[in-house]
Design an enzyme around this catalytic site. Structure first.
Site, PDB file in Angstrom:
ATOM      1  N   MET A  30      71.846  52.179  12.250  1.00  0.00           N
ATOM      2  CA  MET A  30      70.705  52.784  12.136  1.00  0.00           C
ATOM      3  C   MET A  30      70.473  54.148  12.786  1.00  0.00           C
ATOM      4  O   MET A  30      70.948  54.968  12.338  1.00  0.00           O
ATOM      5  CB  MET A  30      69.728  51.668  12.570  1.00  0.00           C
ATOM      6  CG  MET A  30      68.424  51.417  11.522  1.00  0.00           C
ATOM      7  SD  MET A  30      67.396  50.301  11.917  1.00  0.00           S
ATOM      8  CE  MET A  30      66.605  50.107  10.357  1.00  0.00           C
ATOM      9  N   CYS A  31      69.974  54.132  13.833  1.00  0.00           N
ATOM     10  CA  CYS A  31      69.491  55.201  14.706  1.00  0.00           C
ATOM     11  C   CYS A  31      68.250  55.833  14.021  1.00  0.00           C
ATOM     12  O   CYS A  31      68.146  55.865  12.872  1.00  0.00           O
ATOM     13  CB  CYS A  31      70.716  56.101  14.732  1.00  0.00           C
ATOM     14  SG  CYS A  31      72.090  55.732  15.409  1.00  0.00           S
ATOM     15  N   GLY A  32      67.227  56.504  14.857  1.00  0.00           N
ATOM     16  CA  GLY A  32      66.185  57.339  14.529  1.00  0.00           C
ATOM     17  C   GLY A  32      66.514  58.607  14.901  1.00  0.00           C
ATOM     18  O   GLY A  32      67.115  58.826  15.825  1.00  0.00           O
TER      19      GLY A  32
ATOM     20  N   THR B 225      67.097  58.247  18.674  1.00  0.00           N
ATOM     21  CA  THR B 225      67.118  56.930  19.412  1.00  0.00           C
ATOM     22  C   THR B 225      68.163  56.193  18.857  1.00  0.00           C
ATOM     23  O   THR B 225      68.519  56.257  17.524  1.00  0.00           O
ATOM     24  CB  THR B 225      65.932  56.103  19.063  1.00  0.00           C
ATOM     25  OG1 THR B 225      65.791  56.104  17.443  1.00  0.00           O
ATOM     26  CG2 THR B 225      64.679  56.861  19.303  1.00  0.00           C
TER      27      THR B 225
ATOM     28  N   ARG C  68      64.491  51.869  15.276  1.00  0.00           N
ATOM     29  CA  ARG C  68      65.560  52.020  14.833  1.00  0.00           C
ATOM     30  C   ARG C  68      67.071  52.342  16.005  1.00  0.00           C
ATOM     31  O   ARG C  68      67.973  52.418  15.504  1.00  0.00           O
ATOM     32  CB  ARG C  68      65.535  53.512  13.857  1.00  0.00           C
ATOM     33  CG  ARG C  68      64.411  53.249  13.076  1.00  0.00           C
ATOM     34  CD  ARG C  68      64.472  54.748  12.170  1.00  0.00           C
ATOM     35  NE  ARG C  68      65.660  54.826  11.563  1.00  0.00           N
ATOM     36  CZ  ARG C  68      65.914  54.527  10.247  1.00  0.00           C
ATOM     37  NH1 ARG C  68      65.106  53.918   9.394  1.00  0.00           N
ATOM     38  NH2 ARG C  68      67.022  54.902   9.546  1.00  0.00           N
TER      39      ARG C  68
END
Lengths: 299, 227
Positions: free
Chosen positions: A1-3, A148, A32
């Site tokens: 995912m990651c933000g 993130t 995320r």
């Protein structure tokens, strides 16, 4: 995912509020990426001189000794500013020279960034803790990029957190995964002399852009070339000394939303990261098109 | 009208109220303030109520809707009205990707643009977009109608099973097994009534119709060497 999030302040009068505007954006992206977080801040340009960010896990690390040794070896005054387990070294010298000195003389120290105005802070843990640790909410500057992380390609470590910096004042954050990073890393190592700190796919993307810029490309040209040379899923936010850019892969599986007012331009993985920004109700809000380069400032 | 402010009420409480999980209430109109891009707003509704959301929402707004009429005065994130069964979701702004994904019934109206994969795997619902849509619209759609008043991106109707697609603007390219079809008088009257339902004025004579060429339905013996 990651933000991922990015904020560029067009209005110089609000630059003392960069951290105050930026921190809630990153914190909103905790869902995320709760593994680790990182922030790139552009501020306090030291033109013609070097600014590098260093990291050692030891909170009591003797950074003064590093600065004293560098001053002695390089023949110029190198000052140091400790910020938690990171340190900013500055001096009237080329940033590449100072970076090389650290890599050769103090190989156990991790160089987080080098350039004239970029600083990178990253650490494992919840984004809100990382922001507090480095005092990001109080920080001023012209623009910032953050990440993130929910790790997929490599281990959860401080070094593996984003942003990645591989050339002066350039940094990159990435949501997605690259499928040809192994081969590209080898090529950049063997043909362009890049040294890699991690096994992370995103570091390869940052190095690739640095290589293109070194060949004389503008950041927009480098990103156009990346569309052909990078295989995989990505939304990138890229910071340069005076601007930032956004690029999504042609399939556009990874989300991105942008907003702009007279005062600022911002991007994030999701709108909720932008929802707290002052003036967002009047902002132009849109989704960046796939395979299209967006740039602000002098990027 | 009951007003719910999401600055003080949790999303779970909002949905519990709108789903009437604690008993059916007589109130039929609800207004939601400060959505702030939050996900899963007004999902799983099963009663014929009116819900207006004042601002931009996150993912899956109005998902699994039955009976309810939901209006968003703003933009919506990924998967608005996904798996809708009936009712109506109207977005006054733009929609992110996968708008109306797998909708079985009901009507999704997007007054702005929709991005990639609009009406992906549509299963019988109707999607009307006043603006333009991105790439791979109606990918693998099985039933229902997608109407686009603006332009359409690459690979429209790729791997389409069935479903009717009506486009007034330009089409960048058709996906595998999607072809242009004749616009019959039945199609015109069907489209006309759908446009009325979506509350938009447009001349049906300006639309083109696309559908499945049905070549991917069956194994083709000429391709045996490919396997």
């Amino acid at each position: 995912m990651c933000g991922i999030v990015g904020l560029y302040l067009k209005n110089p009068e609000i630059r003392d509020r960069l951290g105050a505007y930026f921190s809630p954006m990153l914190e909103q992206m905790s869902d995320r990426g709760p593994d680790s977080a990182g922030v790139a801040i552009y501020r306090d340009e030291v033109s013609q001189s070097a600014k590098i960010t260093l990291y050692d896990f030891d909170l009591n690390f003797d950074w003064l000794a590093v600065a004293a040794d560098a001053t002695c070896d390089l023949g110029v005054d190198i000052s140091v500013n400790r910020i938690s387990n990171h340190a900013i070294l500055t001096g009237e010298i080329k940033s590449a020279t100072l970076r090389r000195w650290v890599e050769e003389k103090r190989p156990n120290i991790t160089v987080m960034s080098s350039g004239n105005n970029l600083e990178i802070y990253k650490e494992v843990g919840l984004p809100s803790d990382v922001l507090t640790r480095f005092g990001i909410p109080q920080i001023s500057g012209s623009h910032a990029i953050g990440h993130t992380r929910m790790a997929t390609e490599s281990a959860v470590t401080t070094e593996g957190a984003h942003p990645f910096n591989t050339g002066d004042d350039l940094c990159l954050v990435h949501n997605g995964s690259l499928s040809n990073h192994h081969r590209l890393r080898g090529w950049l190592r063997d043909h362009a002399g890049f040294k890699f700190q991690t096994e992370n796919d995103s570091e390869v993307a940052a190095a690739y852009l640095t290589w293109r810029l070194g060949q004389g490309a503008t950041i927009a040209e480098a990103l156009e070339a990346a569309l052909l040379d990078l295989d995989g899923f990505y939304t990138f936010a890229i910071g340069t000394s005076d601007g930032f850019s956004v690029l999504r892969d042609p399939i556009a599986c990874k989300p991105a939303v942008m907003a702009e007012t007279d005062d600022w331009v911002a991007m994030a993985s999701e709108f909720r990261a932008l929802a707290q920004l002052p003036g967002v109700d009047e902002a132009r809000v849109w989704e960046p098109e796939p395979a299209t380069v967006y740039s602000w400032g002098q990027a | 009208m009951e007003i719910i402010d999401l600055n003080s009420v949790a999303v779970r409480e909002l949905n519990q109220l709108l789903q009437m999980r604690d008993g059916v209430v007589s109130e039929k109109k609800f207004k939601v303030l400060h959505p702030g891009g939050r996900h899963a707003l007004s999902v799983g509704l099963t009663h014929p109520i009116d819900v207006t959301i004042e601002g931009h929402t996150g993912y899956y707004c109005g998902g699994m809707n039955q009976e309810a009429r939901i209006t968003v005065n703003g933009n919506v994130g990924t998967g608005v009205a996904e798996n809708m069964m009936s009712g109506c979701v109207r977005v006054k702004g733009d929609a992110s990707q996968s708008a109306g994904a797998t909708a079985h019934g009901g009507l999704l109206v997007i007054e702005g643009d929709a991005s990639a994969r609009c009406a992906i795997s549509l299963k019988g619902g109707d999607v009307v977009v006043f603006g333009s849509v991105g790439h791979m619209a109606a990918f693998m759609a099985q039933a229902g109608r997608l109407v686009v008043l603006g332009d359409v991106g690459d690979d429209l109707g790729d791997s389409l099973y069935e479903a009717d697609i009506y486009v007034r603007g330009t089409v960048a390219s058709l996906g595998a097994d999607c072809e242009e079809k004749e616009m019959t008088s039945d199609c015109c009257s069907e489209l006309e009534s759908l446009l009325v339902e979506a509350e938009v004025a447009a001349d049906v004579a300006k639309f083109r119709r696309f559908g499945s060429a049905r070549n991917l339905y069956h194994f083709n013996i000429d391709n045996v060497g490919e396997y």
